[in-house]
Structures are given as C-alpha cells and as structure tokens.
Write a protein that holds these residues in place. Structure first.
Motif: not given
Length: 199
Positions: A53-57
């Motif tokens: 994942f590039g980023s996780v929110r």
C-alpha cells in the motif's frame, strides 16, 4: 470500487480484506451503506501474496485491528491508528514495513503479543499521554507502570539498551527482528521474561 471487501458479523461491519495486492492509497471509510466500520478482521491483509500500500487511511470510529491484520504488509507512506481504536490484536503489524514512528492513541487498552514484532522501518513507538494502560519511554513500548517491556522497535537506533530498573518482565517477541541491538542491560535481579522475548 476501491478493492476493499467487507463482511457483516452480528450486525457489525468489518473489513475482510482486499482483492488486489497493490493499492496506491488504501482508504477505509467510516461508514459503508449506512453501517459504521467497526474493525479489521484477523489476517485481513496478511500475505499470499504480500500486500503493498502506498499509504493507509483508517477511519475515526474504528474500534478493533485484528490479529495479524497487517502482517508483512508493505506501507510506503503514512499509516495512523485512529483515536477510537481500543484493541490491537496479536501480531497485527508484525513483520510489516511501517513508517519510522507509530503512535498508540489514548483509547487503546489492549495490545496483543508481538503486535509490532519485527516491523521493518519502525524506529519508535509513541503513546498518547492520556493512555491508562501503556506508556512509551525513549520510543520503547511499556506497560503504564513500567514493569513490562512490551515492544522494542526493530529499527531503533543503538547497539545496547539499558532497561529501566522498574522492568521485571520482557514480553514474548519484545525484541523480535531487531536490527541494531546487540546488548540488553538490566540491574533488576528479578528480571524475567518469556522464553521467546529475544528472538
């Protein structure tokens, strides 16, 4: 649409997993079709294949992060634990690639064994000062009363570490996967630990 799979369990909406191994920005919404997202199921993002994942929110309102939910996940950007989470399961972020700092919010009262064990890139674990159960000192995760060392970040800088004199127990996987640490020093004659504390 955003590759996330959900399941209703006893009326609670849970994240079950994803249908792809790479997502640039994994966004879990607070609600899906009128149901509040309560938690992430155990092994939701675990390997076979490894997820990237590039980023996780993660959303406010999330209560539980299941055991091994993010095990071995590669997170290149940011990920934060929402201030509503009360429990983080055993091995939840074990062997994951994480940002340098992870913060435990005040709401978290249960952290399973080895929740951050061997997490690559993790240099420090911070704990909100209002947390009644856990505490951080010099980036290391302890019980609030400083008697139990719960997790030493795998990439924490330093070849030796002196335990505070109050520490009398080292949790299982507390030092799993450490990359720089060669020596643990304690002057507490009552120091005890799980047989797998240093692995």
């Amino acid at each position: 649409a955003n590759h996330v799979k959900y399941i209703l369990l006893d009326g609670d909406l849970m994240v079950e997993g994803v249908d792809t191994h790479y997502i640039q920005e994994l966004v879990i919404p607070a609600t899906v079709q009128g149901h509040q997202v309560q938690g992430i199921l155990p092994q939701a993002f675990a390997p076979n294949p490894v997820k990237m994942f590039g980023s996780v929110r993660l959303p406010q309102g999330l209560l539980h992060i299941g055991a091994e939910a993010f095990q071995s996940v590669q997170v290149d950007g940011s990920i934060a634990i929402p201030s509503t989470v009360t429990s983080i399961g055993q091995g939840a972020f074990s062997r994951a690639k994480l940002p340098g700092t992870m913060t435990i919010p005040a709401s978290v009262t249960r952290i399973g064994t080895g929740a951050f064990a061997g997490a690559q890139g993790l240099v420090e674990i911070r704990v909100d000062a209002g947390n009644p159960t856990f505490k951080s000192q010099d980036g290391v995760l302890y019980s609030k009363d400083m008697t139990r060392l719960i997790q030493y970040p795998a990439n924490r800088v330093g070849s030796s570490y002196r335990l505070p004199d109050s520490v009398n127990y080292l949790a299982k996987d507390a030092f799993a996967g450490v990359t720089q640490l060669k020596q643990i020093i304690s002057e507490n004659p009552l120091l005890d630990g799980d047989i797998y504390a240093v692995a």
